[in-house]
Design a protein around this motif. Structure first.
Motif, short mmCIF file in Angstrom:
data_model
loop_
_atom_site.label_atom_id
_atom_site.label_comp_id
_atom_site.label_asym_id
_atom_site.label_seq_id
_atom_site.Cartn_x
_atom_site.Cartn_y
_atom_site.Cartn_z
N ASP A 90 -53.19 -60.46 -2.45
CA ASP A 90 -53.20 -59.29 -3.32
C ASP A 90 -52.13 -58.31 -2.88
O ASP A 90 -51.77 -58.23 -1.69
N SER A 91 -51.59 -57.57 -3.83
CA SER A 91 -50.41 -56.73 -3.56
C SER A 91 -50.69 -55.62 -2.56
O SER A 91 -49.79 -55.23 -1.81
N GLU A 101 -45.39 -58.45 -7.43
CA GLU A 101 -46.20 -59.07 -8.46
C GLU A 101 -45.32 -59.79 -9.49
O GLU A 101 -45.68 -60.87 -9.98
N ASP A 138 -53.69 -69.03 -2.65
CA ASP A 138 -54.02 -67.63 -2.41
C ASP A 138 -54.63 -67.50 -1.02
O ASP A 138 -55.63 -68.18 -0.71
N ARG A 171 -56.46 -65.37 0.14
CA ARG A 171 -57.85 -64.92 0.08
C ARG A 171 -58.82 -66.09 -0.02
O ARG A 171 -59.99 -65.96 0.36
#
Length: 223
Positions: free
Chosen positions: A99-100, A160, A179, A181
């Motif tokens: 995530d940014s 992004e 990802d 995450r």
């Protein structure tokens, strides 16, 4: 050893050094700015990358640039991805992302600090490499350090947009999106590359703490 067989499209601080280590375990020889490779020893090579960025209309013999490598990740490769995808149409592409917000925090606490607070041991970050990174990395995002610090929204939008371009323009059969995450392990990478899973754990290297210890960056937090 060129042409490139695998190209890492993930932006810096998105598990790219771990991916480098993983690809090397799988038998590739992977180009990465901080792998102790030729960028630290060859001013001409850093100039080639910088000139290629500033003058995209000029021809670059990428086979010579990546001589000895069959995979490449991180900077400076990520500044030339459309050209490299065209040059190596059969290369597999791995996009690691996060995530940014966490990405910006990690960059701020590592790479940015090298420019804001020069490391105690300058030889750990050679001037020729530093100048090249400032010129080419994420549309020159390090050229104005104050803007990088004061306008994170713009920097995150660039990040992004980088990821969105990859997902939109790279054919699905060539692209693996990972990802951080969700965790990254061999069971995601090896089938994509057609490689058997190694008997060693997937590497997780170059954390914020280890980056700052290596480069003697001070006044930083972990991310």
């Amino acid at each position: 050893m060129a042409p490139l067989e695998v190209i890492g499209a993930g932006m810096s601080r998105c598990g790219t050094d771990s991916l480098r280590a993983a690809l090397n375990i799988l038998g590739y020889n992977t180009h990465h700015m901080f792998d102790g490779g030729p960028l630290y020893k060859n001013d001409e090579l850093t100039e080639v990358f910088e000139e290629a960025y500033k003058h995209p209309e000029k021809h670059v013999d990428w086979d010579i640039v990546y001589n000895g490598y069959n995979a490449a990740v991180d900077c400076p490769t990520i500044s030339f991805l459309p050209r490299l995808f065209e040059k190596y149409p059969d290369a597999k592409v791995i996009l690691t992302k996060r995530d940014s917000e966490s990405w910006y925090k990690s960059v701020y606490n590592t790479i940015y600090r090298i420019y804001e607070l020069p490391p105690e041991n300058p030889e750990e970050f050679e001037e020729n490499v530093a100048n090249m990174v400032k010129a080419i990395w994420l549309d020159g995002s390090f050229q104005d350090l104050q803007k990088f610090k004061d306008d994170p929204k713009t920097i995150k939008k660039r990040y992004e947009a980088h990821n969105a371009w990859m997902i939109k323009n790279i054919p699905a059969n060539r692209l693996l999106v990972l990802d951080l995450r969700d965790g990254i392990d061999w069971d995601k990478i090896c089938p994509f590359l057609g490689k058997p899973e190694p008997a060693v754990p997937y590497p997780h290297v170059n954390t914020t703490a280890s980056f700052n210890e290596k480069h003697k960056v001070i006044d930083s937090s972990t991310a």
